[in-house]
Design an enzyme around this catalytic site. Structure first.
Site, PDB file in Angstrom:
ATOM      1  CE  LYS A   1      -2.438  -0.898   4.028  1.00 18.94           C
ATOM      2  NZ  LYS A   1      -1.307  -2.384   4.021  1.00 18.94           N
TER       3      LYS A   1
ATOM      4  CD  GLU B   1       0.723   2.884   8.397  1.00 19.34           C
ATOM      5  OE1 GLU B   1       1.503   2.226   8.018  1.00 19.34           O
ATOM      6  OE2 GLU B   1      -0.441   2.297   8.752  1.00 19.34           O
ATOM      7  NE  ARG B   2       5.640  -1.010  10.772  1.00 19.91           N
ATOM      8  CZ  ARG B   2       4.609  -1.826   9.690  1.00 19.91           C
ATOM      9  NH1 ARG B   2       3.550  -0.211   8.893  1.00 19.91           N
ATOM     10  NH2 ARG B   2       3.847  -2.592  10.104  1.00 19.91           N
TER      11      ARG B   2
END
Length: 466
Positions: A170, A196-197
């Site tokens: 993605k 997110e990371r």
């Protein structure tokens, strides 16, 4: 006046993770729902609170946008008499900010002209422009990604979802679309990193710097290590910055990675506030929170500016019936589903054409020739799926001559719709390709009509145009 200000100052009476209770002396002093209260930790760090509920005893229950570590009991809390605001202006381009607009890229302060509230006040239906009027003309945004331009064309002002489980690509697909569109288009780009990371955020920044498109991009992060308040509000801050750019009659691309984490943060906040979850464990306000964000993505009625969203959606355990994913379906014009089976087959981008759909694939929008070619491709791929199961049992030799031709052409189309990405050159070892939609349509027509029957299917794998 001084006495009135003093009366309005509250004090912190409880801290439970990101939930902070602030008590006031009188009911008149309690700020409204969604208003901003500021307090400080024992070491002088500012803590931003947003009022979520009013409790008995003149108590405002708030959600913290940043860390509540080291807040003292009875610490003074100052109502700001306004909603949380973020800075807007051209100074944001090329910078990374957090959910409340403070720079986190160690490049100094940001010069800005004004601040805008990140939430719309709920003062009746008339105050919010809900829904989206049908545009008079549709303007297609070419991505240079063959399978997207052919089957799921992006239209200015539309909402597009890229759905997939863990490790299906993605973020890579989103990054490639940013690279291809922002490089060619004149508009601006706002990238929202929601939950997110940190590593991914850093990689995105380095990639945009390397590709020389950072100057057209605003990056706003509320990442995995931050409080649910930051992960939830970062999406609202992102759409606010996009609206500010849109007001200057500019087209804005709004990328959200990952909109599921935004809803997940809303679920965490709901549980922390003690609300009874719905049957499936999500917050009872799931749909209203998703719609509050998506209703702000629209084409401006006054000027020519538009906001086009491309949103990555994490699908838990590859289950497309998950309530948060199903809720998002109703907002998207295009639903692009990534498949684990296609990743295992090495077909990148791993878009599953038979699960995905697009309201923009319409002869009035893309033209008759494009529409007919796309329908023919889908028909061939559907027939291939039926034949593939037969071949697994009896072998390709047992197929009739007609079915065998369709089977082989479908495999060529399947390979042709793969593509080397600019942002994945380090992984594939192949130079990225930008393919105009006319060349994609031409290539598909040639394969379907049999002009390329003499070529091996391997010749079509990870190439650009035919």
């Amino acid at each position: 006046m001084e006495q009135e200000k003093k009366q309005k100052v509250g004090r912190v009476i409880a801290v439970q993770g990101p939930v902070v209770d602030v008590k006031f002396d009188s009911s008149d002093a309690i700020p409204d729902i969604l208003e901003n209260i500021n307090t400080e930790t024992i070491d002088g760090k500012k803590v931003i609170l947003e009022v979520a509920e009013h409790l008995a005893g003149n108590i405002a229950r708030c959600i913290s946008i940043n860390s509540t570590f080291n807040i003292q009991r009875s610490a003074p809390a100052y109502p700001q008499d306004e909603l949380i605001q973020v800075p807007v202006g051209d100074g944001l381009f090329g910078r990374i900010v957090n959910a409340w607009g403070m720079p986190i890229d160690q490049k100094g302060d940001i010069p800005y002209l004004e601040k805008m509230p990140i939430r719309l006040r709920r003062s009746g239906m008339g105050s919010v422009s809900v829904g989206q009027e049908k545009p008079e003309k549709y303007e297609i945004l070419e991505t240079g990604v063959k399978i997207i331009d052919l089957l799921y064309p992006l239209v200015k002002g539309s909402k597009n979802g890229i759905l997939g489980g863990a490790a299906l690509g993605k973020s890579i697909l989103t990054l490639e679309i940013i690279h291809n569109i922002v490089k060619k288009a004149k508009g601006a780009c706002v990238f929202v990193g929601a939950g997110e990371r940190i590593r991914e955020g850093n990689e995105l920044f380095m990639e945009l710097s390397h590709r020389d498109i950072l100057s057209k991009t605003v990056l706003i992060y509320g990442q995995m290590n931050e409080s649910p308040g930051a992960r939830f509000e970062v999406v609202m801050s992102g759409i606010t910055i996009a609206e500010a750019i849109q007001r200057k009659n500019q087209d804005v691309l709004l990328f959200v990675d990952n909109v599921f984490r935004f809803l997940q943060a809303g679920s965490e906040i709901s549980n922390l506030l003690g609300r009874i979850p719905s049957e499936t464990g999500y917050q009872p306000t799931l749909f209203s929170e998703a719609s509050e964000f998506h209703e702000r993505i629209r084409t401006s009625k006054e000027g020519g500016g538009s906001i086009t969203s491309i949103e990555a959606v994490y699908v838990p355990a590859d289950d497309l019936t998950d309530p948060a994913v199903v809720t998002l379906f109703s907002f998207f014009d295009s639903i692009i589903v990534l498949s684990r089976q296609r990743v295992q087959m090495g077909l990148y981008p791993a878009i599953e054409p038979l699960f995905s759909s697009s309201a923009n694939l319409d002869p009035d929008i893309v033209g008759e020739a494009h529409f007919n070619t796309a329908q023919e491709v889908i028909r061939v791929l559907q027939r291939y799926e039926e034949l593939r199961r037969i071949v697994m049992v009896i072998g390709i030799e047992e197929l009739s001559a007609g079915d065998r031709v369709i089977y082989e052409r479908a495999r060529k189309i399947q390979n042709f719709l793969t593509q080397p990405f600019f942002v994945a050159e380090a992984y594939t070892g192949k130079r990225g390709e930008y393919v105009p939609v006319e060349q994609t349509i031409d290539g598909c027509r040639k394969i379907i009509s049999g002009q390329l029957d003499h070529k091996a299917e391997g010749d079509f794998y990870l190439i650009g145009a035919v």
